[in-house]
Motif scaffolding. Structure first.
Motif, mmCIF file in Angstrom:
data_model
loop_
_atom_site.group_PDB
_atom_site.id
_atom_site.type_symbol
_atom_site.label_atom_id
_atom_site.label_comp_id
_atom_site.label_asym_id
_atom_site.label_seq_id
_atom_site.Cartn_x
_atom_site.Cartn_y
_atom_site.Cartn_z
ATOM 1 N N TYR A 273 0.867 -1.186 0.000
ATOM 2 C CA TYR A 273 0.000 0.000 0.000
ATOM 3 C C TYR A 273 0.900 1.231 0.000
ATOM 4 O O TYR A 273 1.596 1.522 0.970
ATOM 5 C CB TYR A 273 -0.897 -0.005 1.239
ATOM 6 N N ASP A 274 0.919 1.966 -1.107
ATOM 7 C CA ASP A 274 1.898 3.032 -1.300
ATOM 8 C C ASP A 274 1.185 4.377 -1.427
ATOM 9 O O ASP A 274 -0.032 4.458 -1.536
ATOM 10 C CB ASP A 274 2.734 2.744 -2.546
ATOM 11 N N GLY A 275 1.993 5.406 -1.449
ATOM 12 C CA GLY A 275 1.465 6.749 -1.655
ATOM 13 C C GLY A 275 1.126 7.434 -0.349
ATOM 14 O O GLY A 275 1.021 6.809 0.709
ATOM 15 N N ASP A 276 0.980 8.754 -0.423
ATOM 16 C CA ASP A 276 0.709 9.557 0.768
ATOM 17 C C ASP A 276 -0.671 10.203 0.743
ATOM 18 O O ASP A 276 -0.972 11.057 1.563
ATOM 19 C CB ASP A 276 1.778 10.654 0.906
ATOM 20 N N ASP A 277 -1.505 9.827 -0.203
ATOM 21 C CA ASP A 277 -2.819 10.455 -0.294
ATOM 22 C C ASP A 277 -3.952 9.433 -0.332
ATOM 23 O O ASP A 277 -5.077 9.755 -0.696
ATOM 24 C CB ASP A 277 -2.896 11.366 -1.526
ATOM 25 N N GLY A 278 -3.663 8.179 0.029
ATOM 26 C CA GLY A 278 -4.704 7.170 0.074
ATOM 27 C C GLY A 278 -5.613 7.358 1.276
ATOM 28 O O GLY A 278 -5.243 7.985 2.273
ATOM 29 N N TYR A 279 -6.813 6.791 1.200
ATOM 30 C CA TYR A 279 -7.807 6.966 2.254
ATOM 31 C C TYR A 279 -7.315 6.430 3.598
ATOM 32 O O TYR A 279 -7.603 6.985 4.656
ATOM 33 C CB TYR A 279 -9.104 6.262 1.833
ATOM 34 N N PHE A 280 -6.546 5.339 3.558
ATOM 35 C CA PHE A 280 -6.097 4.716 4.803
ATOM 36 C C PHE A 280 -4.645 5.047 5.140
ATOM 37 O O PHE A 280 -4.043 4.399 5.993
ATOM 38 C CB PHE A 280 -6.264 3.193 4.710
ATOM 39 N N THR A 281 -4.078 6.073 4.490
ATOM 40 C CA THR A 281 -2.668 6.416 4.721
ATOM 41 C C THR A 281 -2.407 6.782 6.178
ATOM 42 O O THR A 281 -1.380 6.405 6.758
ATOM 43 C CB THR A 281 -2.250 7.575 3.797
ATOM 44 N N LYS A 282 -3.335 7.516 6.794
ATOM 45 C CA LYS A 282 -3.144 7.928 8.185
ATOM 46 C C LYS A 282 -3.061 6.704 9.090
ATOM 47 O O LYS A 282 -2.201 6.634 9.992
ATOM 48 C CB LYS A 282 -4.279 8.846 8.636
ATOM 49 N N ILE A 283 -3.925 5.724 8.867
ATOM 50 C CA ILE A 283 -3.885 4.496 9.667
ATOM 51 C C ILE A 283 -2.566 3.781 9.457
ATOM 52 O O ILE A 283 -1.919 3.332 10.420
ATOM 53 C CB ILE A 283 -5.064 3.580 9.295
ATOM 54 N N ARG A 284 -2.137 3.672 8.197
ATOM 55 C CA ARG A 284 -0.866 3.010 7.910
ATOM 56 C C ARG A 284 0.292 3.687 8.635
ATOM 57 O O ARG A 284 1.118 3.020 9.276
ATOM 58 C CB ARG A 284 -0.594 3.027 6.399
ATOM 59 N N ASN A 285 0.365 5.013 8.532
ATOM 60 C CA ASN A 285 1.491 5.735 9.122
ATOM 61 C C ASN A 285 1.521 5.613 10.640
ATOM 62 O O ASN A 285 2.584 5.413 11.248
ATOM 63 C CB ASN A 285 1.442 7.206 8.712
ATOM 64 N N LEU A 286 0.355 5.751 11.284
ATOM 65 C CA LEU A 286 0.310 5.644 12.744
ATOM 66 C C LEU A 286 0.609 4.224 13.205
ATOM 67 O O LEU A 286 1.286 4.017 14.213
ATOM 68 C CB LEU A 286 -1.061 6.090 13.256
ATOM 69 N N ALA A 287 0.116 3.244 12.448
ATOM 70 C CA ALA A 287 0.399 1.850 12.803
ATOM 71 C C ALA A 287 1.890 1.554 12.671
ATOM 72 O O ALA A 287 2.493 0.920 13.550
ATOM 73 C CB ALA A 287 -0.414 0.910 11.923
ATOM 74 N N ASN A 288 2.494 2.016 11.589
ATOM 75 C CA ASN A 288 3.925 1.771 11.385
ATOM 76 C C ASN A 288 4.781 2.493 12.418
ATOM 77 O O ASN A 288 5.889 2.049 12.727
ATOM 78 C CB ASN A 288 4.331 2.191 9.966
#
Length: 427
Positions: free
Chosen positions: A158-173
């Motif tokens: 899951y790549d990119g910085d403007d996807g709908y779930f990007t915030k979840i990905r970043n906080l989880a990581n």
């Protein structure tokens, strides 16, 4: 309900919680402490408001405090620069909440003392995502929850910085995301959590607050097994000093009790303006969502508040502060008080210290999902102490902090009883 094992204990210094009533001298102690500390000791002072930042810079005359700026980039970049230079720093909660891995590494390599003026927002729901969103991520295996309740992102492609779930990905990581699941194991809400590792990066930590037992940051500390102990502060021979913890502050309570006039109906009154709050849930958020849709009762709530300050107290609008939940501010504004609203969670500011009349149209309960989230992790919360703490913080924005009398209208019987019991020393 099965309790999840709490997160592993962090190797943090024992935090000194300076739990003393508002106006007892906590900030004055901190300023004296910093002014008299050895030159090699470095401080970061974190406070809710920029006015208090300016006060620290002005009053700490024996050392040069600086405030991060965004003149040559972002404030986050500037605070990193200041830390690398070993500067004494005064800043706000909002900036400190943005700590990242680089800032933590910098702090760990220095020898700073943290003074945290008032509790922070250390846990917050990601309200922009629905239960359906979470069920999708969960059922597809995109997110998983480990034994400590932390969310792990399981889709590296899951790549990119403007996807709908990007915030979840970043906080989880980043390791800053937890999930609350119901008894059936279904995801309910995601919580951002302030990185508890931040409290590992300081030589000493002081937290200045009052009634810490009832506050969410106490539950957060218990969740992450952050160690803390309690102290009070007192003026001893003209100098503010830390003292053994004094939970009840009997002498101060007596003085405060004499200066708070809480509305109760008199025999001459044709109407009891407290009757609108007799039920335990009256003036809670859910209760007001119903009542503010009812034209007649809404008018009663607004008219009672107007009657209190205009006819009972006979003061101008300049002397009044009032509050309710932000959602109902426009709907419940009493006549003449459009510019007199003070946020229901306001604390640590002297902006309203001339106000003599306080109108409190709220009944504070902890969010039930957040309460269950902590309970599932084996952490208990005290909703009444939480509510009392929030009420006292709000009232002490007024001139009561300077020992002057105030008149108070609290139609919620629950909130009013908590206050009167506290003032009588029954809590």
């Amino acid at each position: 309900m099965n309790l999840i094992n709490p997160v592993r204990q962090l190797n943090t210094p024992t935090i000194k919680v300076i739990d003393s009533i508002m106006g007892s001298g906590k900030s004055s102690w901190a300023i004296h402490h910093m002014n008299n500390a050895p030159a090699r000791q470095k401080f970061i002072y974190i406070t809710p408001f920029t006015d208090e930042v300016k006060r620290i810079i002005s009053d700490c005359t024996s050392r040069e405090f600086v405030q991060p700026s965004n003149e040559d980039g972002t404030k986050l970049e500037d605070i990193k620069r200041l830390i690398s230079e070993g500067a004494d720093i005064a800043s706000t909660h909002s900036l400190f909440q943005r700590v990242d891995a680089e800032l933590l590494d910098l702090l760990a390599s220095e020898n700073y003392t943290l003074i945290l003026d008032e509790v922070m927002n250390v846990i917050a729901p990601l309200e922009e995502y629905t239960k359906s969103d979470l069920r999708l991520l969960y059922s597809e295996g995109i997110i998983k929850v480990d034994d400590g309740g932390f969310v792990r992102w399981n889709k590296p492609e899951y790549d990119g910085d403007d996807g709908y779930f990007t915030k979840i990905r970043n906080l989880a990581n980043a390791g800053n995301l937890m999930m609350y699941e119901n008894d059936e194991g279904q995801p309910v809400v995601l919580y951002w959590t302030f990185p508890a590792e931040s409290f590992h990066c300081f030589d000493e930590i002081y937290l200045l607050t009052y009634l810490f037992d009832g506050q969410i940051q106490r539950a957060y500390f218990d969740l992450f097994r952050v160690q803390y102990n309690y102290h009070s502060v007192a003026n001893i021979e003209g100098t503010y000093q830390l003292t053994e913890y004094n939970q009840y502050h009997n002498e101060q309570l007596a003085h405060i009790r004499d200066n708070i006039n809480i509305y109760t109906p008199s025999p001459a009154d044709r109407k009891d303006m407290n009757k609108v709050g007799d039920k335990r849930i009256d003036f809670s958020m859910s209760n007001l969502r119903t009542r503010t849709k009812q034209t007649a009762i809404k008018k009663v709530l607004k008219d009672n508040a107007y009657n209190f300050y205009r006819n009972k107290c006979k003061v101008s609008t300049d002397e009044v502060m009032w509050t309710t939940f932000k959602e109902f501010q426009d709907t419940l504004t009493p006549t003449g008080l459009k510019n007199s609203f003070v946020s229901v969670n306001c604390r640590a500011t002297n902006q309203y210290q001339d106000k003599s009349v306080c109108i409190y149209l709220a009944n504070r309960f902890m969010n039930p999902v957040t309460k269950n989230f902590f309970f599932k992790h084996g952490v208990q919360v005290d909703e009444d102490t939480f509510a009392l703490s929030e009420l006292l913080q709000w009232l002490f924005r007024s001139r009561i902090r300077h020992g002057q009398q105030i008149n108070v209208y609290i139609p919620s019987k629950r909130m009013r009883t908590l206050l009167t019991d506290y003032l009588e020393g029954d809590l």
